[in-house]
Design an enzyme around this catalytic site. Structure first.
Site, PDB file in Angstrom:
ATOM      1  CB  THR A 187      -7.030   0.774  68.262  1.00 50.80           C
ATOM      2  OG1 THR A 187      -5.785   1.407  68.017  1.00 50.80           O
ATOM      3  CG2 THR A 187      -8.132   1.491  67.485  1.00 50.80           C
ATOM      4  CB  VAL A 216      -3.275   9.267  59.210  1.00 53.01           C
ATOM      5  CG1 VAL A 216      -4.717   8.835  59.448  1.00 53.01           C
ATOM      6  CG2 VAL A 216      -3.056  10.680  59.732  1.00 53.01           C
TER       7      VAL A 216
END
Ligand code: SD4
Length: 327
Positions: A187, A216
């Site tokens: 990420t 999420v």
């Protein structure tokens, strides 16, 4: 149309408004303290994303804003199918759907976020549009996709052959159960300090591989995966998002810097809080990265192997985080 204008024109007015690049590993022993001092411009990002920092540096070094720099920087990873944790080529959820999360924050404290966005390569740019063109902070799923279309973003199938093949394999091996994996990385969280001394940040991900549909993590959550206060500094996170959300990690780190901690000290404390809650459990990874107004940076991770990129006037360096826990 900018936010202020939208508010003025809107009928709702003010009501209710609101593989990847090689991971440079560090040794088991703590590396040299990565805190560096240098005023801006400077850009840092999680992991070893040289092309992304170079792109951001191109903006900063020509007098561009921190906000433009971080958006341009993380878009590089979003477009790279070789990074299977971000954007195009990201690993799908367990149903084979690539759902993207991203958020962005500017020096005035404005922010925008998209969650579970499908079919758009650059969630960070959609998040910026949410920030600048709507009175809202977060759009999710179909609503986010509809907004992206309205803003003129092109749709694209994000599932590459490589990610599809890995997913097919995972279904066989994992018997269709989501996995906890300490190797959740790549990420990109990016923080920049521009020539005017302003800080902005961006964070973008495809989230945990083979997550439940609708899951999420921290990356698009302001305060968790990203936070900044232009008077103090900024922070961003990578790793097991559930743990970062539980401790509001990036907000915590900025508040610790406000109280006088260095970016390095603040990141270490952020990790310590998570370890405390997990009573020594180590089957997940968390890495924090922070910058302060003086351009000092620091990073820390539960496991060795976390590194970050720093690009400033003195050049482009990859700095291993002081990753090993001291105790
Ligand atoms: C998440 N924090 O969705 C992200 C995963 C991550 O590198 O950082 N991967 O929880």
């Amino acid at each position: 149309m900018h936010r202020r204008k939208f508010l003025k024109n809107s009928s709702i007015g003010t009501a209710g408004i609101l593989s990847a690049p090689a991971l440079v590993s560090c040794s088991e022993a703590p590396a040299a303290n990565p805190v560096t001092t240098s005023p801006g411009p400077v850009v840092v990002c999680t992991w070893d994303f040289g092309n992304a920092t170079e792109k951001a540096w191109g903006v900063l070094s020509t007098g561009g804003s921190a906000l433009d720099a971080v958006e341009a920087g993380v878009r590089v990873e979003e477009a790279d199918p070789g990074n299977q944790t971000v954007g195009y080529g990201g690993r799908p959820d367990r149903d084979g759907r690539v759902t993207l999360d991203a958020c962005i924050m500017d020096p005035e404290g404005n922010c925008g976020s998209v969650m579970a966005l499908e079919g758009y390569v650059h969630p960070i740019s959609v998040a910026r549009k949410v920030m600048e063109e709507t009175p809202h902070v977060i759009l999710v799923g179909e609503g986010a996709a509809r907004f992206a279309a309205e803003q003129g973003f092109e749709t694209q199938d994000l599932l590459t052959d490589a990610s599809r093949a890995e997913w097919e394999q995972w279904k066989v091996e994992a018997q269709y159960k989501p996995v906890i994996n300490i190797e959740n990385h790549d990420t990109i969280g990016m923080l920049a300090l521009d020539v005017n001394g302003n800080i902005a940040g961006a964070c973008t991900t495809s989230g945990l591989a083979y997550k439940m549909q609708g899951r999420v993590g921290d990356s698009p959550v302001i305060g968790a995966g990203l936070y900044l206060d232009n008077a103090v500094g900024g922070a961003t996170a990578t790793g097991m998002g559930e743990e970062v959300v539980r401790t509001v990690g990036s907000f915590l780190i900025v508040e610790l810097m406000r109280q006088g901690r260095t970016p390095q000290e603040a990141c270490e404390e952020g990790v310590r809080r998570i370890m405390e809650k997990n009573k020594g459990r180590r089957d997940f990874q968390i890495g924090f990265l922070a910058i302060n107004k003086a351009g000092e940076t620091g990073a820390y991770c539960i496991h060795p192997g976390f590194s970050y990129r720093r690009f400033d006037g003195k050049g482009h360096r990859n700095i291993p985080s002081e990753s090993a826990l001291k105790s």
